[in-house]
Design a protein around this motif. Structure first.
Motif, PDB file in Angstrom:
ATOM      1  N   SER A   4      -9.457  81.214   7.831  1.00 14.05           N
ATOM      2  CA  SER A   4      -8.049  81.507   8.126  1.00 14.05           C
ATOM      3  C   SER A   4      -7.636  80.952   9.478  1.00 14.05           C
ATOM      4  O   SER A   4      -6.594  80.311   9.602  1.00 14.05           O
ATOM      5  CB  SER A   4      -7.814  83.024   8.201  1.00 14.05           C
ATOM      6  N   ILE A   5      -8.468  81.249  10.477  1.00 13.21           N
ATOM      7  CA  ILE A   5      -8.128  80.797  11.827  1.00 13.21           C
ATOM      8  C   ILE A   5      -8.120  79.265  11.880  1.00 13.21           C
ATOM      9  O   ILE A   5      -7.220  78.656  12.470  1.00 13.21           O
ATOM     10  CB  ILE A   5      -9.111  81.384  12.865  1.00 13.21           C
ATOM     11  N   ALA A   6      -9.093  78.655  11.208  1.00 12.92           N
ATOM     12  CA  ALA A   6      -9.157  77.190  11.169  1.00 12.92           C
ATOM     13  C   ALA A   6      -7.867  76.628  10.565  1.00 12.92           C
ATOM     14  O   ALA A   6      -7.287  75.661  11.073  1.00 12.92           O
ATOM     15  CB  ALA A   6     -10.364  76.740  10.358  1.00 12.92           C
ATOM     16  N   ARG A   7      -7.426  77.265   9.496  1.00 11.19           N
ATOM     17  CA  ARG A   7      -6.228  76.775   8.822  1.00 11.19           C
ATOM     18  C   ARG A   7      -4.973  77.001   9.671  1.00 11.19           C
ATOM     19  O   ARG A   7      -4.093  76.154   9.730  1.00 11.19           O
ATOM     20  CB  ARG A   7      -6.076  77.475   7.467  1.00 11.19           C
ATOM     21  N   MET A   8      -4.906  78.157  10.327  1.00  9.48           N
ATOM     22  CA  MET A   8      -3.745  78.433  11.189  1.00  9.48           C
ATOM     23  C   MET A   8      -3.656  77.397  12.301  1.00  9.48           C
ATOM     24  O   MET A   8      -2.588  76.851  12.574  1.00  9.48           O
ATOM     25  CB  MET A   8      -3.876  79.823  11.819  1.00  9.48           C
TER      26      MET A   8
END
Lengths: 376, 200
Positions: free
Chosen positions: A224-228
């Motif tokens: 999730s953080i990578a995508r954000m």
């Protein structure tokens, strides 16, 4: 199945699988004895087999570039605006091939498929593949489809790198190369973003050194953080201001750490949607492929020398507000192609959507593509 | 295509040469030269709509303002010819552009309107108004022309920059020539074409 979609859609498409029974030596030194690639095609291959176009996907893309898989699909393929009857990549004229790259997570051989030698899922043991490896695997797909020469290879971002590598690796197998919002190598800043994304995934307690599937979990926080993070870099400051401003989701501040602003809500939604469809090991592998790409490396850092034997015509396109793959990166490619005295055109499209612009139906952008394709 | 200036340029350049057109517009000239002289043509153009038209004509075009584009993209002596039609007077530094043209190409070709044309002199000298004519159609406040000159001025600049004028053709606004024009080009000529090179 009937096409209930509009006349400009390719309608319902069915993915196919190519079982490649030819070994592939990878840049990392490992060899894949055989592998499968999932792909879709749109339009018809002509008798002379001279109208084939290869679409290369970017970091989080896949083979589903146009049309719908079922009548219930809410969204078409990722480049549907550009592919179809009467669209820039006109399916009345061209036979378009779009694949899921090796190491992907949408059916092609990759971390989430079974290693035939061991009988267990590859997971983190799937070799890191490079842009060069992808192009070699795509060449084997072309052989499988009995396509001798591509009329055009096209891609945006990481896909543009593949279009560039095609022209270098197989000069006589490609007539035209379209490189959109790409770079001949990543900057330190760009590698840094990728590293933060990787660290987010790797340090997630549910990553389990990449063996998360064995434990029945997924490193969704990390992914999730990578995508954000990725998402922020694909937009421009301007487009985020226009899209969200400082709008509050519920009209008031909560004095807590849950969502206050619309932009937070948007990022969380995007991240969740991504976690549901994408594999963490594939994400890691794709970012490495980006970082490693540097065709000038084998030529003493001189990019124009890498282009020396290319025979294709080139079209390079960038977008003014793209800071992840800025126009300056495209200028480097254009300059080197000119120095190598190649046939190249370059368009710098005024757009405020940032890197994401390459997926948008921006009129000037599409006119450039359309006009270029008319001369193929 | 029957433009006299295109014909002259085409006569001036060698077959199969490499040609750059600065501010190539929709590449009508490059397209003409491809047909007449089988050139290897490149265009520099900043307007995206014109870039689109050039791509449609299958001409290699780089979208850039040529004030930066020349320096940014091209090596010394890359081209046989660098051409700039009707744009010299719109440049911030015409002298620098001319030198840049001769850096990237062996020869330069420019065309520009003559401020010394008698009608222009008359409008300024007797009417006290900034000239407006077929070759200078804009008002003083909305003209893109910021560095207008006469043929005489251009030739002086070439002398100062140690540039040799190889050939020159003076035309009226219908792109033809006549007796008076040949006798007093700086008075009766409206448009000139110059071909020039460096002197070493």
């Amino acid at each position: 199945m009937e096409n209930k979609f509009d006349k400009k859609s390719v309608g319902i498409v069915v993915p196919k699988t190519a079982e490649i029974k030819h070994s592939l030596s990878l840049d990392c030194g490992k060899v894949l004895e055989k592998f499968s690639l999932v792909f879709e095609t749109y339009g018809k291959l002509n008798k002379e087999k001279s109208n084939a176009i290869l679409i290369c996907h970017a970091l989080s893309g896949d083979h589903h570039a146009a049309g719908y898989h079922s009548n219930d699909d809410k969204k078409p393929g990722w480049w549907d605006s550009c592919i179809g009857p009467g669209k820039p990549f006109d399916t009345n004229k061209f036979f378009i091939v779009s694949l899921n790259n090796l190491g992907g997570c949408m059916g092609s051989t990759g971390p989430n498929t079974t290693n035939i030698e061991t009988g267990i899922e590859y997971g983190p043991d799937f070799p890191i593949v490079t842009v060069n490896d992808w192009v070699n695997s795509q060449k084997l797909l072309a052989d499988f489809l009995e396509i001798e020469k591509w009329a055009c290879v096209v891609g945006g971002s990481l896909g543009g790198m593949q279009a560039l590598q095609w022209a270098i690796s197989y000069p006589d197998k490609i007539k035209n190369s379209i490189i959109v919002a790409a770079a001949a190598k990543l900057s330190a800043q760009n590698i840094a973003f990728n590293e933060v994304a990787r660290q987010a995934i790797i340090t997630d307690p549910e990553f389990h050194d990449g063996h998360y599937n064995k434990f029945g979990v997924i490193p969704k926080r990390g992914l999730s953080i990578a995508r954000m993070l990725g998402h922020i870099t694909y937009l421009s400051d301007d487009s985020m201001r226009q899209k969200f401003g400082r709008d509050l989701r519920e009209g008031k501040l909560h004095f807590g750490y849950d969502v206050d602003f619309q932009v937070e809500s948007y990022l969380r939604y995007q991240a969740q949607a991504f976690v549901d469809r994408f594999d963490a090991n594939t994400y890691l592998l794709m970012t490495k492929a980006l970082d490693y790409f540097d065709p000038a490396k084998d030529h003493g850092g001189e990019l124009f020398k890498a282009f020396k034997n290319t025979e294709s015509k080139f079209l390079v396109i960038s977008f003014t507000s793209d800071w992840r793959f800025s126009p300056a990166k495209s200028h480097e490619i254009v300059k080197a192609l000119l120095k190598a005295r190649k046939n190249v055109s370059y368009a710098e499209i005024e757009a405020n959507q940032g890197h994401d612009a390459f997926l948008m139906p921006i009129p000037h952008y599409f006119n450039v593509l359309r006009n270029f394709m008319e001369n193929l | 295509m029957n433009r006299r200036d295109f014909k002259i340029i085409s006569e001036w350049i060698k077959k199969e040469s490499t040609v750059l057109d600065l501010g190539c517009g929709d590449s009508t000239l490059l397209n003409y030269l491809v047909a007449s002289k089988d050139i290897n043509g490149y265009g520099l153009e900043k307007d995206i709509e014109k870039v689109q038209e050039s791509i449609k004509k299958d001409i290699s075009v780089i979208q850039a303002d040529f004030n930066v584009g020349l320096e940014q993209y091209f090596e010394n002596n890359f081209f046989d010819y660098a051409i700039m039609t009707q744009a010299l007077q719109e440049n911030k530094n015409p002298d620098r552009i001319i030198l840049e043209m001769l850096r990237v190409a062996k020869e330069g070709i420019v065309t520009f309107p003559n401020m010394g044309f008698w009608k222009n002199r008359f409008q300024l000298g007797f009417l006290g108004r900034m000239p407006i004519s077929k070759s200078l159609p804009n008002n003083w406040f909305d003209t893109p022309n910021i560095h207008l000159c006469t043929f005489e001025d251009f030739e002086r600049l070439c002398r100062d920059l140690k540039i040799k004028i190889i050939e020159k053709k003076v035309l009226n606004n219908s792109y033809s020539t006549n007796f008076f024009l040949k006798l007093f080009p700086n008075l009766f000529g409206e448009i000139a074409l110059y071909r020039f090179e460096k002197t070493n």
